[in-house]
Write a protein that holds these residues in place. Structure first.
Motif, PDB file in Angstrom:
ATOM      1  N   LEU A 248     -34.494   3.408 -18.889  1.00 11.83           N
ATOM      2  CA  LEU A 248     -34.226   4.848 -18.965  1.00 11.83           C
ATOM      3  C   LEU A 248     -32.900   5.131 -19.664  1.00 11.83           C
ATOM      4  CD1 LEU A 248     -35.232   5.809 -15.310  1.00 11.83           C
ATOM      5  CD2 LEU A 248     -36.607   6.031 -17.390  1.00 11.83           C
ATOM      6  N   LYS A 249     -32.863   6.301 -20.288  1.00  4.99           N
ATOM      7  CA  LYS A 249     -31.601   6.762 -20.896  1.00  4.99           C
ATOM      8  C   LYS A 249     -31.267   8.108 -20.274  1.00  4.99           C
ATOM      9  CE  LYS A 249     -32.247   4.463 -25.321  1.00  4.99           C
ATOM     10  NZ  LYS A 249     -32.411   4.556 -26.756  1.00  4.99           N
ATOM     11  N   LEU A 250     -30.675   8.037 -19.098  1.00  6.40           N
ATOM     12  CA  LEU A 250     -30.431   9.276 -18.359  1.00  6.40           C
ATOM     13  C   LEU A 250     -29.205  10.013 -18.893  1.00  6.40           C
ATOM     14  CD1 LEU A 250     -30.932   8.027 -14.672  1.00  6.40           C
ATOM     15  CD2 LEU A 250     -32.591   9.186 -16.144  1.00  6.40           C
ATOM     16  N   PRO A 251     -29.222  11.344 -18.793  1.00  5.04           N
ATOM     17  CA  PRO A 251     -28.017  12.108 -19.110  1.00  5.04           C
ATOM     18  C   PRO A 251     -26.934  11.828 -18.067  1.00  5.04           C
ATOM     19  CG  PRO A 251     -29.765  13.552 -18.308  1.00  5.04           C
ATOM     20  CD  PRO A 251     -30.357  12.177 -18.427  1.00  5.04           C
ATOM     21  N   PRO A 252     -25.648  12.117 -18.394  1.00  2.10           N
ATOM     22  CA  PRO A 252     -24.522  11.679 -17.553  1.00  2.10           C
ATOM     23  C   PRO A 252     -24.623  12.058 -16.075  1.00  2.10           C
ATOM     24  CG  PRO A 252     -23.722  12.594 -19.607  1.00  2.10           C
ATOM     25  CD  PRO A 252     -25.201  12.773 -19.623  1.00  2.10           C
ATOM     26  N   ALA A 253     -25.038  13.279 -15.744  1.00  4.64           N
ATOM     27  CA  ALA A 253     -25.052  13.680 -14.334  1.00  4.64           C
ATOM     28  C   ALA A 253     -26.031  12.808 -13.544  1.00  4.64           C
ATOM     29  CB  ALA A 253     -25.436  15.149 -14.196  1.00  4.64           C
ATOM     30  N   GLU A 254     -27.187  12.570 -14.130  1.00  5.48           N
ATOM     31  CA  GLU A 254     -28.195  11.759 -13.430  1.00  5.48           C
ATOM     32  C   GLU A 254     -27.777  10.291 -13.356  1.00  5.48           C
ATOM     33  OE1 GLU A 254     -32.337  12.547 -14.572  1.00  5.48           O
ATOM     34  OE2 GLU A 254     -31.622  14.467 -15.357  1.00  5.48           O
ATOM     35  N   LEU A 255     -27.130   9.837 -14.406  1.00  8.73           N
ATOM     36  CA  LEU A 255     -26.651   8.449 -14.399  1.00  8.73           C
ATOM     37  C   LEU A 255     -25.586   8.264 -13.315  1.00  8.73           C
ATOM     38  CD1 LEU A 255     -26.801   5.665 -15.763  1.00  8.73           C
ATOM     39  CD2 LEU A 255     -24.966   6.402 -17.275  1.00  8.73           C
ATOM     40  N   ASN A 256     -24.682   9.223 -13.202  1.00  8.78           N
ATOM     41  CA  ASN A 256     -23.644   9.148 -12.171  1.00  8.78           C
ATOM     42  C   ASN A 256     -24.253   9.165 -10.775  1.00  8.78           C
ATOM     43  OD1 ASN A 256     -21.325   8.871 -13.700  1.00  8.78           O
ATOM     44  ND2 ASN A 256     -21.164  11.076 -14.070  1.00  8.78           N
ATOM     45  N   GLN A 257     -25.322   9.932 -10.618  1.00  8.98           N
ATOM     46  CA  GLN A 257     -25.966   9.996  -9.303  1.00  8.98           C
ATOM     47  C   GLN A 257     -26.653   8.675  -8.969  1.00  8.98           C
ATOM     48  OE1 GLN A 257     -25.246  12.861  -7.651  1.00  8.98           O
ATOM     49  NE2 GLN A 257     -25.896  11.710  -5.864  1.00  8.98           N
ATOM     50  N   ALA A 258     -27.311   8.083  -9.953  1.00  6.60           N
ATOM     51  CA  ALA A 258     -27.966   6.784  -9.729  1.00  6.60           C
ATOM     52  C   ALA A 258     -26.912   5.738  -9.356  1.00  6.60           C
ATOM     53  CB  ALA A 258     -28.725   6.346 -10.981  1.00  6.60           C
TER      54      ALA A 258
END
Ligand code: PNW
Length: 513
Positions: A248-258
């Motif tokens: 996956l290539k998540l946007p920053p907010a979702e990546l930070n949450q993961a």
């Protein structure tokens, strides 16, 4: 956050025939250079030197350089479930995200998969003898979550557990201490489907439950557990850059949450292991800490390297060991910062018994700077040598600074080098030899620096070479080899490399030779 060196993406979508002759020569040269470096006296970081072993043969005059480790220093090697086990459809194992990813055409070099890998699932007895032949007294392996809970939670699968029971018993019967990692990236596919994997808080909860179950079942014999392996790598490369599972290539907010859910999972697992394990169970993490190396070993640059290291690891080791995200991390993340509670931070920073650090390459060389950060990075030279893995920029002193930073920044009292290793071209000669002079030079250079760290008081209790055998090197498939034993993937026969003999002699004499 730290970024991948620019040539990493190329390495992770590699040419099927990685590496070239030039890199081979360069890497050998640099590691040898590391050996030649005279240990410096550090005025700013002086601590009491570790006692020098008196009973070890090297201390009695056997060590060519006098580079002995303290008595009881633990020599080991490491592997991970998906990279070596194979047997993916055996005894009720459920699919993991790495099965799915490796079976997606174009994701792995040569479209290799871990279906067979080293067949460690069936050959663990033979491999235990290999470990023993190295004079290693410890072995770090990982447990495939989906062998125990095929869908990540629910009813346990006894046959999966039986495999790890057999493995642990075999190791102990051969005088080898088992060090078990609970998560080395093979997330049950069902959790990816149901909760979007680490994007879902439920995955962290499920991991805690699984960790508690494993502690209950194994802690009568396994005394050291690692929660998760390299949070940075599986979050950044799997959920940020899309080059590791689940792609996956998540946007920053979702990546930070993961990322936040992954550190939360670590904390929940620590608590569950304490609740369900025997009282003498010890727990830590195995993170590839991003190390800033002071480009000159003077107090001002060492200080700058400590500031940089704390920030490089803000979303991982720093929040785990300090119980808070740094101001700079939160400021840089802005509206994309992870959502968390004070209770989360308490769980994440549950006290640990030890820390494991996986160290291959520096994140950066840094120097002191008169700016808001207090440091600046020195870009790597284009000609900076690497192993056959393009991301593995060679710098033996990173092992010294990794250990020293853990001690000086976070006051860690017990440390293990849980991974360190060198990939190479490794060709089998007609006489069935592998003359991996590059790996021997690597080991001599890096371990000299580790010995220097221990001599300067760093609380390093053991060293695990990555890896025991060549294995499935994630997106690079079988083309990249890290093992002390060469794997013939057609016959699954293992052959000791020159580095295996080198390691065996060092482990026996407890010294760099
Ligand atoms: C680590 N990077 O992986 C893992 O813990 C092992 O499973 C792996 O085989 C070993 O190091 C050698 O690669 C990494 O691109 C993979 O920066 C890639 C990177 C770092 C670590």
């Amino acid at each position: 956050m730290s970024q991948l060196p620019s040539d990493v993406s190329a390495e992770l979508n590699p040419d099927p025939r990685p590496g070239n002759r030039r890199d081979f020569v360069k890497s050998a040269g640099l590691a040898a250079l590391g050996l030649a470096t005279t240990p410096l006296l550090l005025s700013s970081c002086d601590t009491k030197p570790a006692p020098v072993a008196e009973t070890q043969p090297a201390a009695a005059g056997g060590g060519a350089h006098g580079l002995s480790f303290p008595a009881g220093f633990l020599w080991g090697t490491a592997t991970a479930s998906y990279q070596v086990e194979g047997a993916v459809n055996v005894d009720g194992r459920g699919p993991s995200i790495w099965d799915t990813f490796s079976h997606t055409p174009g994701k792995i070099a040569n479209n290799d998969t871990g279906d067979v890998a080293c067949d460690f699932y069936h050959r663990y007895k033979e491999d235990t003898q290999l470990i023993k032949s190295l004079n290693a007294k410890a072995f770090r392996f990982s447990i495939a979550w989906s062998r125990i809970f095929p869908t990540g939670k629910g009813a346990p699968n006894q046959k999966g557990l039986d495999f790890y029971n057999r493995l642990v018993d075999e190791l102990l019967a051969n005088g080898i201490q088992p060090f078990a990692t609970l998560y080395h990236w093979d997330l049950p596919q069902a959790l990816q489907d149901q909760y979007k994997g680490w994007q879902g808080r439920e995955t962290a909860q499920a991991f805690g439950d699984y960790a508690g179950y494993m502690a209950e079942k194994l802690s009568d014999r396994v005394k050291h557990f690692f929660t998760l392996n390299e949070l940075w790598t599986f979050i950044q490369l799997g959920y940020g850059d899309g080059v590791f599972a689940p792609g996956l290539k998540l946007p920053p907010a979702e990546l930070n949450q993961a990322r936040h859910h992954a550190v939360l999972a670590h904390g929940l697992a620590v608590q569950a292991i304490r609740a369900h394990g025997r009282p003498d169970t010890r727990v830590g993490l195995a993170e590839n800490i991003k190390v800033a190396v002071p480009y000159i070993e003077t107090p001002e640059h060492i200080k700058a390297a400590e500031i940089a290291t704390r920030e490089f690891n803000a979303g991982y080791t720093t929040v785990i060991l300090e119980g808070k995200y740094t101001d700079t991390f939160l400021k840089n993340a802005g509206a994309n910062a992870p959502k968390f509670t004070a209770e989360d931070l308490k769980i994440i920073s549950s006290p640990l018994d030890f820390c494991g650090i996986n160290i291959y390459n520096p994140e950066a060389y840094v120097r002191a700077a008169d700016n808001a950060e207090g440091y600046e990075k020195i870009p790597f030279a284009k000609s900076h040598p690497t192993s056959t893995s393009k991301w593995e920029l060679l710098a033996p002193e990173v092992l010294y600074w990794g250990a020293r930073h853990m001690q000086n920044i976070w006051k860690v009292k017990e440390l293990y080098i849980t991974e360190n290793g060198c990939s190479g071209t490794d060709e089998l000669t007609p006489e069935n030899r592998v003359n991996d002079t590059d790996r021997v030079a690597f080991l001599r250079g890096y371990l000299s620096q580790l010995q220097r760290a221990v001599t300067d008081g760093a609380p390093v209790k053991g060293y695990f070479y990555w890896s025991l055998v060549d294995n499935f090197e994630w997106a690079s498939g079988y083309g990249i080899r890290f093992g002390l034993f060469y794997m013939d993937y057609k016959t699954l026969k293992r052959y000791p490399k020159a580095s295996a003999e080198y390691f065996r002699t060092m482990a026996q004499q407890n010294a760099v030779l």
